[in-house]
Design a protein around this motif. Sequence first.
Motif, short mmCIF file in Angstrom:
data_model
loop_
_atom_site.label_atom_id
_atom_site.label_comp_id
_atom_site.label_asym_id
_atom_site.label_seq_id
_atom_site.Cartn_x
_atom_site.Cartn_y
_atom_site.Cartn_z
N ASN A 48 45.24 21.41 36.60
CA ASN A 48 44.82 21.33 38.00
C ASN A 48 44.07 20.05 38.32
N GLY A 49 44.23 19.00 37.55
CA GLY A 49 43.54 17.75 37.82
C GLY A 49 42.90 17.18 36.58
N TYR A 50 41.60 16.84 36.69
CA TYR A 50 40.88 16.22 35.58
C TYR A 50 39.53 16.91 35.40
N ILE A 51 39.05 16.90 34.16
CA ILE A 51 37.72 17.43 33.83
C ILE A 51 36.92 16.29 33.20
N VAL A 52 35.65 16.19 33.59
CA VAL A 52 34.72 15.27 32.96
C VAL A 52 33.70 16.10 32.19
N THR A 88 47.23 18.74 42.19
CA THR A 88 48.45 18.99 41.41
C THR A 88 49.04 17.69 40.89
N PHE A 89 49.80 17.79 39.83
CA PHE A 89 50.55 16.70 39.24
C PHE A 89 49.67 15.48 38.91
N PRO A 90 48.63 15.65 38.14
CA PRO A 90 47.81 14.51 37.76
C PRO A 90 48.63 13.48 36.98
N GLU A 91 48.33 12.23 37.21
CA GLU A 91 49.15 11.14 36.69
C GLU A 91 48.51 10.51 35.45
N ARG A 92 48.84 11.02 34.31
CA ARG A 92 48.59 10.44 33.00
C ARG A 92 47.15 9.96 32.81
N LEU A 93 47.02 8.74 32.26
CA LEU A 93 45.73 8.27 31.75
C LEU A 93 44.70 8.03 32.86
N PRO A 94 43.50 8.62 32.74
CA PRO A 94 42.41 8.25 33.64
C PRO A 94 41.83 6.91 33.21
N ALA A 101 38.81 6.25 38.28
CA ALA A 101 39.99 6.19 39.14
C ALA A 101 41.08 7.08 38.55
N LEU A 102 41.56 8.03 39.36
CA LEU A 102 42.58 9.00 38.97
C LEU A 102 43.71 8.95 39.99
N SER A 103 44.82 9.61 39.68
CA SER A 103 45.93 9.52 40.63
C SER A 103 46.90 10.69 40.47
N ASN A 104 47.54 11.04 41.57
CA ASN A 104 48.74 11.89 41.58
C ASN A 104 49.69 11.42 42.67
#
Length: 647
Positions: free
Chosen positions: A63-67, A97-103, A117-120
């Motif tokens: 569902n995205g990214y976790i820190v 949705t659909f997180p894009e690979r490397l943060p 910086a993150l992306s989908n």
Amino acid sequence: MKRLFCLFIILVWISSIHCFPSSISQLNNTNSVAITSNYTGYVEGSCDINGDGYQDLIEIYDNGYIVYFGTNTRFGNNRPINVSMANGINGFRIEFTFPERLPVCGDFNGDGIDDIALSNGVIYAIYGKKGPFDAVITLNGTNGFTITGENNQALGFSRAICDMNGDGVKDLIFSSRAKKIYVLYGLKNGAKYPTYSGGKFNYTSIETSNGQTGFYMDTESLTMFCGDINNDGYEDLVLIKPTRIIFGKPSFPLLTNGSYVPTFNGTDNSGFYIPSVDPYAQRYRLASFGDFNGDGLKDLALSNFNSTAYKVYVILGQNSDFKWTSKFDKVISFVKGSGSTSFECYSVSLGDLNGDGIGDLQCLSSLDNLVWGVYGSTVPFPPVVTLNDTSSILDNHCTGFKFQGANQVNIANSDFNNDGIQDLFLTKDNLLYGIYGERNNVVANLNIKSKFIPYNQSGVYYFLNNNFQPNSTGSCQIQNLNVKVMNRPKNGDLLDFIPPASSKINVTRKSATEIMIHNNGLTGDFLSQLSLISFTTKSNSNTRILLSSQDVINSTIEINAIAPCVCYSNSSCAGDYQCVPNGVTYQNEDCKTYGCSFGFECVGTKCQLKSGCDTCEDMNCVNYEKCEHILDFSHPCIQFPYCVHKE
């Protein structure tokens, strides 16, 4: 921390020594952390998002990214750590949705705290800050912003954060399927980017800013990485497929449409191609920067993972005055040798796992479920290193390691347990493991007898000869010894060492008064072969010499190079090394009047140290004395004349 041990059986003798774990089964709470992971292990660990001085971990999930905030102690003995623990105090989440690979992360607003910086297909830029976060972040322009492109543009599917213009603030760089790469200059002093409609940033303003807020390039890259390969203070940008390096610089000449067009011939400080590298697996960690050979310059590890060439290159960084060309050949190649192991490199990293201050090459071989590593070293590597199933460089715990069981697509480094040493993060099925780095067992001592060396007339000092009893008792051998004159060098000062012909020792000269001596054979008798290190000086002043090797050796020796004033019988020292007959009043005459002290000669009006060797003719012995020579084979003059009483 408890250490793991490898068992080596040699004949009937068994000894245990520390080594890197070799499989998942050896991991536990004492040597690693485990985190729930369900998205093939895309992770970044070089960031401090909450500004507490500890490196944090960013993990991609459904569902995205976790820190997760470092250090690991905040999570107690929970194994594995899971998403529920990212509660705003110990970390946070950003969901889409659909997180894009490397943060990617870095401080792009100049407040001293890393941002993300993150992306989908939409870029999500999150400002770091001190203190707790919301458990789930919603960007509003104050805590971060979004950048939205056109439909099917896939804006931000490749991202990097680096300081390309050298202003001390990192820049946000992102690409798109429209074959454009945007460089958005970083802000200073914690400023915020202008936004509209609840935290949206208009990226097209970069194109119309005439280089004020950034610039764009009419090209694309499926993966981007940054670091200062030419070591000029400006971070450079690595683009994958085709593989190119664009040099950072204080300003970028733009065309009238606001775009920058780099050339890749190396000669105009713009960049160069690496035509032999064409990996087909994109959007993975295919490049990493670090100091692999311990010379203080940034190097670049680059994977050439494709169907025909499983090679990994380390491109050695150069000083800023180095003349680059369109094709760069100062490269160490790691290639597959014999055996069934492929030694491919799906993901590469250059973090320091053994705490010696030098980056270590780590590669994930997905075909083999293997992570293999070669420890960086000041000992020069050959141009081509062949990796076999029984390769000594990987099977010797002092030079490398193999770890079986990782079966996902990425690795990363982070000091998650805050012990000052990078950890290795890899994934097995649905668990992300962070294996704690630990210092290799290198124990060595010079055991110097006297740290004060008396004056020598020849000006040549073999300060270790008969003056030390070195030993090395660790399970790994010392790699090098750096020898440096700490005083401001004088004209004619020279440190030197000629290795014994039978040794596997070589010398790198950094300057006339600093040398690095390399233990190429990694032998235990390395230090004992250094007795003929010499220091030559014509100056008449004391000198301090530092002998050091990472955190293992740090010794100093003081050399008394101030010549004593010694006069022949019936005369006494006066003025600057002049010999005045007894009973005569010295009246500041020049040296031609009375002559000079033993070991000096009259040059002009002043007594100066002799440039050559003395002979008996120089001694002027009186009638009841005679001149004799004393042998000293440790000095260039070999024979020294002295006046002694006649029998």
